[in-house]
Design a protein around this motif. Structure first.
Motif, short mmCIF file in Angstrom:
data_model
loop_
_atom_site.label_atom_id
_atom_site.label_comp_id
_atom_site.label_asym_id
_atom_site.label_seq_id
_atom_site.Cartn_x
_atom_site.Cartn_y
_atom_site.Cartn_z
N GLU A 56 -12.83 8.61 -54.28
CA GLU A 56 -13.46 7.29 -54.41
C GLU A 56 -12.50 6.27 -55.01
OE1 GLU A 56 -17.12 7.98 -56.52
OE2 GLU A 56 -18.11 8.75 -54.72
N GLU A 57 -11.66 6.71 -55.95
CA GLU A 57 -10.69 5.79 -56.54
C GLU A 57 -9.66 5.35 -55.50
OE1 GLU A 57 -7.38 5.48 -60.12
OE2 GLU A 57 -8.65 7.25 -60.02
N ILE A 58 -9.14 6.30 -54.75
CA ILE A 58 -8.13 5.95 -53.74
C ILE A 58 -8.75 5.12 -52.63
CG2 ILE A 58 -6.51 6.83 -52.02
CD1 ILE A 58 -6.28 9.38 -53.77
N GLY A 59 -9.91 5.52 -52.16
CA GLY A 59 -10.55 4.86 -51.02
C GLY A 59 -11.42 3.68 -51.38
N ALA A 60 -11.48 3.33 -52.65
CA ALA A 60 -12.34 2.23 -53.11
C ALA A 60 -13.75 2.43 -52.58
CB ALA A 60 -11.78 0.87 -52.72
N LYS A 61 -14.25 3.68 -52.75
CA LYS A 61 -15.61 4.08 -52.37
C LYS A 61 -15.83 4.04 -50.86
CE LYS A 61 -17.41 3.08 -56.84
NZ LYS A 61 -18.13 3.94 -57.62
N GLY A 62 -14.77 4.13 -50.09
CA GLY A 62 -14.86 4.22 -48.63
C GLY A 62 -13.80 5.18 -48.14
N PRO A 63 -13.57 5.24 -46.84
CA PRO A 63 -12.51 6.12 -46.34
C PRO A 63 -11.14 5.64 -46.84
CG PRO A 63 -13.52 4.90 -44.53
CD PRO A 63 -14.24 4.53 -45.78
N ILE A 64 -10.23 6.58 -46.96
CA ILE A 64 -8.87 6.23 -47.37
C ILE A 64 -8.12 5.77 -46.13
CG2 ILE A 64 -6.69 7.11 -48.30
CD1 ILE A 64 -8.35 9.18 -49.87
N THR A 65 -7.51 4.60 -46.24
CA THR A 65 -6.68 4.07 -45.16
C THR A 65 -5.23 4.07 -45.64
OG1 THR A 65 -6.92 1.81 -45.98
CG2 THR A 65 -8.55 2.56 -44.33
N ALA A 66 -4.32 3.85 -44.72
CA ALA A 66 -2.90 3.81 -45.10
C ALA A 66 -2.63 2.76 -46.18
CB ALA A 66 -2.01 3.59 -43.88
N PRO A 67 -3.14 1.52 -46.04
CA PRO A 67 -2.87 0.54 -47.10
C PRO A 67 -3.43 0.97 -48.47
CG PRO A 67 -3.60 -0.58 -45.12
CD PRO A 67 -3.80 0.89 -44.89
N LYS A 68 -4.62 1.59 -48.48
CA LYS A 68 -5.21 2.04 -49.75
C LYS A 68 -4.38 3.19 -50.33
CE LYS A 68 -10.02 0.96 -48.54
NZ LYS A 68 -11.33 1.60 -48.23
N PHE A 69 -3.95 4.11 -49.48
CA PHE A 69 -3.15 5.25 -49.95
C PHE A 69 -1.82 4.76 -50.52
CE2 PHE A 69 0.10 8.51 -49.00
CZ PHE A 69 -0.42 9.57 -49.73
N VAL A 70 -1.16 3.86 -49.80
CA VAL A 70 0.13 3.34 -50.25
C VAL A 70 -0.02 2.59 -51.58
CG1 VAL A 70 1.98 1.69 -49.71
CG2 VAL A 70 1.16 3.27 -47.95
N ALA A 71 -1.04 1.74 -51.67
CA ALA A 71 -1.26 0.97 -52.90
C ALA A 71 -1.53 1.90 -54.08
CB ALA A 71 -2.42 0.00 -52.72
N PHE A 72 -2.35 2.92 -53.87
CA PHE A 72 -2.66 3.85 -54.95
C PHE A 72 -1.42 4.61 -55.38
CE2 PHE A 72 -3.91 8.03 -56.50
CZ PHE A 72 -4.75 7.68 -57.55
N MET A 73 -0.69 5.15 -54.42
CA MET A 73 0.49 5.95 -54.75
C MET A 73 1.59 5.10 -55.38
SD MET A 73 -0.03 9.06 -54.32
CE MET A 73 -1.42 9.97 -53.70
N ASP A 74 1.69 3.84 -54.96
CA ASP A 74 2.68 2.94 -55.56
C ASP A 74 2.46 2.76 -57.05
OD1 ASP A 74 4.61 2.26 -53.74
OD2 ASP A 74 3.66 0.41 -53.09
N GLN A 75 1.21 2.76 -57.49
CA GLN A 75 0.93 2.52 -58.91
C GLN A 75 0.66 3.80 -59.68
OE1 GLN A 75 -2.40 2.87 -60.46
NE2 GLN A 75 -3.07 3.89 -58.61
N LEU A 76 0.71 4.95 -59.01
CA LEU A 76 0.39 6.22 -59.66
C LEU A 76 1.53 6.64 -60.58
CD1 LEU A 76 -1.80 8.41 -59.80
CD2 LEU A 76 -0.57 9.60 -57.99
#
Length: 111
Positions: A56-76
Protein backbone atom coordinates in the motif's frame (compact mmCIF):
# COMPACT_ATOMS: atom_id res chain seq x y z
CA UNK A 1 37.43 -9.00 -45.86
CA UNK A 2 38.99 -9.33 -42.40
CA UNK A 3 37.02 -6.28 -41.23
CA UNK A 4 33.78 -7.92 -42.34
CA UNK A 5 34.66 -11.08 -40.44
CA UNK A 6 35.46 -9.06 -37.31
CA UNK A 7 32.21 -7.08 -37.61
CA UNK A 8 30.27 -10.36 -37.91
CA UNK A 9 32.01 -11.66 -34.78
CA UNK A 10 31.18 -8.45 -32.94
CA UNK A 11 27.51 -8.69 -33.91
CA UNK A 12 27.43 -12.31 -32.76
CA UNK A 13 28.93 -11.32 -29.41
CA UNK A 14 26.40 -8.49 -29.00
CA UNK A 15 23.50 -10.90 -29.68
CA UNK A 16 24.93 -13.41 -27.19
CA UNK A 17 25.30 -10.71 -24.52
CA UNK A 18 21.79 -9.31 -25.02
CA UNK A 19 20.26 -11.21 -22.07
CA UNK A 20 22.87 -9.66 -19.79
CA UNK A 21 22.68 -6.08 -21.06
CA UNK A 22 19.04 -5.77 -22.06
CA UNK A 23 17.25 -2.80 -20.50
CA UNK A 24 14.09 -4.87 -19.96
CA UNK A 25 15.40 -8.23 -18.81
CA UNK A 26 19.07 -7.57 -18.23
CA UNK A 27 21.25 -9.19 -15.63
CA UNK A 28 21.76 -5.86 -13.84
CA UNK A 29 18.00 -5.28 -13.65
CA UNK A 30 17.67 -8.66 -11.97
CA UNK A 31 20.46 -7.90 -9.53
CA UNK A 32 18.93 -4.52 -8.72
CA UNK A 33 15.51 -6.12 -8.26
CA UNK A 34 17.05 -8.57 -5.80
CA UNK A 35 18.66 -5.69 -3.88
CA UNK A 36 15.40 -3.71 -4.04
CA UNK A 37 13.43 -6.59 -2.55
CA UNK A 38 15.99 -7.06 0.21
CA UNK A 39 15.87 -3.33 0.98
CA UNK A 40 12.05 -3.37 0.98
CA UNK A 41 12.10 -6.29 3.45
CA UNK A 42 14.50 -4.37 5.68
CA UNK A 43 12.23 -1.32 5.40
CA UNK A 44 9.31 -3.51 6.54
CA UNK A 45 11.31 -4.78 9.51
CA UNK A 46 12.58 -1.31 10.45
CA UNK A 47 9.04 0.06 10.41
CA UNK A 48 7.18 -2.99 11.77
CA UNK A 49 5.13 -3.26 8.57
CA UNK A 50 3.22 -6.12 7.03
CA UNK A 51 3.72 -7.02 3.37
CA UNK A 52 0.27 -5.55 2.65
CA UNK A 53 1.24 -2.26 4.34
CA UNK A 54 4.41 -2.10 2.25
CA UNK A 55 2.44 -2.78 -0.93
CA UNK A 56 0.00 0.00 0.00
CA UNK A 57 2.87 2.38 0.72
CA UNK A 58 4.56 1.72 -2.62
CA UNK A 59 1.33 1.67 -4.62
CA UNK A 60 -0.32 4.56 -2.76
CA UNK A 61 -3.22 2.18 -1.97
CA UNK A 62 -3.50 1.06 -5.61
CA UNK A 63 -1.52 -1.12 -7.99
CA UNK A 64 2.21 -0.49 -8.17
CA UNK A 65 3.23 1.19 -11.41
CA UNK A 66 6.72 1.87 -12.71
CA UNK A 67 6.62 5.56 -11.67
CA UNK A 68 5.44 4.62 -8.15
CA UNK A 69 8.08 1.89 -7.84
CA UNK A 70 10.87 4.19 -9.06
CA UNK A 71 9.79 7.04 -6.76
CA UNK A 72 9.61 4.73 -3.74
CA UNK A 73 12.95 3.06 -4.41
CA UNK A 74 14.62 6.42 -5.09
CA UNK A 75 13.78 7.59 -1.56
CA UNK A 76 14.23 4.23 0.19
CA UNK A 77 17.03 4.75 2.71
CA UNK A 78 17.64 1.01 3.03
CA UNK A 79 18.46 0.78 -0.70
CA UNK A 80 20.56 3.93 -0.72
CA UNK A 81 22.71 2.49 2.08
CA UNK A 82 23.84 -0.37 -0.17
CA UNK A 83 27.08 1.30 -1.15
CA UNK A 84 28.18 -1.49 -3.47
CA UNK A 85 25.30 -0.73 -5.83
CA UNK A 86 24.87 2.20 -8.18
CA UNK A 87 21.66 2.60 -10.14
CA UNK A 88 19.61 5.11 -12.07
CA UNK A 89 15.90 5.46 -12.69
CA UNK A 90 16.21 3.53 -15.98
CA UNK A 91 17.61 0.58 -14.04
CA UNK A 92 14.75 0.78 -11.56
CA UNK A 93 12.24 0.85 -14.44
CA UNK A 94 13.92 -2.24 -15.92
CA UNK A 95 13.68 -3.94 -12.53
CA UNK A 96 9.99 -3.07 -12.37
CA UNK A 97 9.52 -4.62 -15.82
CA UNK A 98 10.75 -7.93 -14.38
CA UNK A 99 7.96 -7.82 -11.79
CA UNK A 100 5.35 -6.77 -14.37
CA UNK A 101 4.71 -10.34 -15.50
CA UNK A 102 1.50 -9.45 -17.36
CA UNK A 103 3.16 -6.58 -19.18
CA UNK A 104 0.32 -4.17 -18.43
CA UNK A 105 2.36 -1.56 -16.55
CA UNK A 106 1.13 -2.48 -13.08
CA UNK A 107 1.72 -5.02 -10.39
CA UNK A 108 -1.17 -5.92 -8.14
CA UNK A 109 -0.95 -7.40 -4.67
CA UNK A 110 -1.50 -10.96 -5.90
CA UNK A 111 1.53 -10.77 -8.15
Amino acid sequence: REVERLEACLQKAIRAAEPLISEKNGFFAGVLLSHSIAAARLHMENNAMTPRALFEEIGAKGPITAPKFVAFMDQLRELAEQRDLTWCQDHLRASFALMDTRGNGEVNEEE
